[in-house]
Design a protein around this motif. Structure first.
Motif, mmCIF file in Angstrom:
data_model
loop_
_atom_site.group_PDB
_atom_site.id
_atom_site.type_symbol
_atom_site.label_atom_id
_atom_site.label_comp_id
_atom_site.label_asym_id
_atom_site.label_seq_id
_atom_site.Cartn_x
_atom_site.Cartn_y
_atom_site.Cartn_z
ATOM 1 N N MET A 1 0.842 -1.199 0.000
ATOM 2 C CA MET A 1 0.000 0.000 0.000
ATOM 3 C C MET A 1 0.878 1.250 0.000
ATOM 4 O O MET A 1 2.023 1.231 0.419
ATOM 5 N N ALA A 2 0.286 2.360 -0.471
ATOM 6 C CA ALA A 2 1.036 3.619 -0.515
ATOM 7 C C ALA A 2 0.451 4.601 0.499
ATOM 8 O O ALA A 2 -0.698 4.483 0.918
ATOM 9 N N VAL A 3 1.287 5.587 0.860
ATOM 10 C CA VAL A 3 0.872 6.637 1.789
ATOM 11 C C VAL A 3 0.880 7.960 1.041
ATOM 12 O O VAL A 3 1.847 8.279 0.352
ATOM 13 N N LEU A 4 -0.210 8.712 1.172
ATOM 14 C CA LEU A 4 -0.270 10.050 0.562
ATOM 15 C C LEU A 4 0.148 11.085 1.603
ATOM 16 O O LEU A 4 -0.431 11.160 2.681
ATOM 17 N N VAL A 5 1.163 11.889 1.263
ATOM 18 C CA VAL A 5 1.644 12.945 2.148
ATOM 19 C C VAL A 5 1.226 14.281 1.544
ATOM 20 O O VAL A 5 1.666 14.628 0.441
#
Ligand code: UDP
Length: 331
Positions: A1-5
């Protein structure tokens, strides 16, 4: 999964991106680059230039990336500016955060970490470290704008499938120990940033705002936390939520404070030269003293600070300021 910053080109956001990458996370950034910098974003992160309130852009980002968490830094942070432009602060910090949270809920993103602030407390009734349970009495539109976002998150999480962590930052300072990032904004008004710029001859002098506060030496006392320790707390928050830990509101500070004069003495000592300082009236919106009780973050997140040392914070800030001058000279 990816993290949005969000705000990944800014001071804290750019450190967060490096920390997430080091932890093996896939990272996506959204930043409209109004105060942040594209060059501050690690090249391994996927960057979208745009506004967090742009619902069409957010839905494209969520469609194009397998994001399970948003870490929300984007916002305005200068207390006196919020006093002179309250509606601008409510627009940028509160209204745009509401739009972002709506996009997150709409897309069914399960986890959210929010950059809040010690300014939600105002001046505590007793001059001792504040716990999360004390009464919230922000003294500036900045603090109110952040508190309103905390409340929106609480209510959105109660109504939807959303878990959130609010981290209330005390005074974030220093720079990446590996020298990859730091406080780069030319308009930053943070004490340690300004003192380092004066120490390195980049500014002729600086002011101490207020010498008549009810503190031991009359200047304001703050809990300065190293930016790398702060972003590590976010990583822990992410891990905790993914493990089903539930929502949390926690302070991020070290539990002890330094006065403005103590900070300036540290900068002089670490840099080995004097600073040109004048004494000016109080700055609008400044509480006399604010120090964190970080017990909850330590217990719930298993957060153990590594850089709880003002000399180290100042050394890293000076090193970054110096690196920035050489970088600007070659830009
Ligand atoms: N301060 C100061 N001179 C400066 C910048 C800041 O005396 O050039 C003081 C400010 O009035 C406050 C403290 O340093 O008491 C910390 O201010 P900063 O802007 O770093 O953070 P804040 O606490 O406002 O978030």
């Amino acid at each position: 999964m990816a993290v949005l910053v969000t705000g990944g080109g800014g001071y804290i956001g750019s450190h967060m991106v490096w920390a997430l990458l080091e932890a093996g996370e896939e990272v996506v950034v959204i930043d409209r680059l109004s105060t942040g910098f594209r060059w501050a974003i690690a090249p391994e992160a996927r960057m979208y230039e745009g506004d967090i309130a742009d619902a069409a852009l957010l839905s494209r980002i969520f469609a194009e990336n397998a994001i399970d968490a948003v870490i929300h830094f984007a916002g305005s942070i200068v207390v006196p500016d919020s006093v002179s432009d309250p509606l601008g602060y409510y627009e940028n910090n509160t209204v745009k955060s509401r739009a972002l949270i709506a996009s997150v809920v709409e897309a069914g993103i399960p986890h959210f970490v929010f950059s809040s602030t010690a300014a939600v407390y105002g001046t505590p009734e007793v001059l001792e470290p504040v716990s999360e349970t004390v009464q919230l009495r922000p003294e500036s539109p900045y603090g109110s704008s952040k508190l309103m976002t905390e409340i929106m998150l609480r209510d959105a999480a109660a109504a939807h499938d959303l878990t959130y962590t609010v981290l209330r930052y005390f005074n974030v300072a220093g720079a990446d120990p590996k020298g990859r990032s730091g406080q780069s904004s030319k308009t930053s008004t943070h004490l340690i940033k300004i003192a380092c710029a004066v120490a390195l001859g980049k500014r002729p002098s600086m002011s101490v705002f207020g010498t008549d506060y009810p503190t031991p030496d009359g200047t304001c006392v703050r809990d300065y936390i190293h930016v790398w320790d702060l972003v590590q707390a976010h990583l822990k928050a992410l891990q905790r939520m993914r493990a089903g830990g539930g929502s949390l509101v926690a302070n991020c500070g070290y539990g002890h404070g330094f006065s403005v004069l103590e900070v300036l003495d540290t900068v002089k000592r670490v840099n080995g030269a004097d600073l040109t300082v004048d004494f000016a009236p109080r700055r609008a919106g400044d509480p006399a003293m604010i120090v964190a009780n970080p017990a909850l973050a330590m217990k719930e997140l298993g957060w153990v600070p590594e850089y709880d040392d003002l000399d180290v914070i100042v050394r890293h800030a000076l090193d970054w300021e110096d690196r920035l001058s050489r970088r600007n000279a070659t830009d």
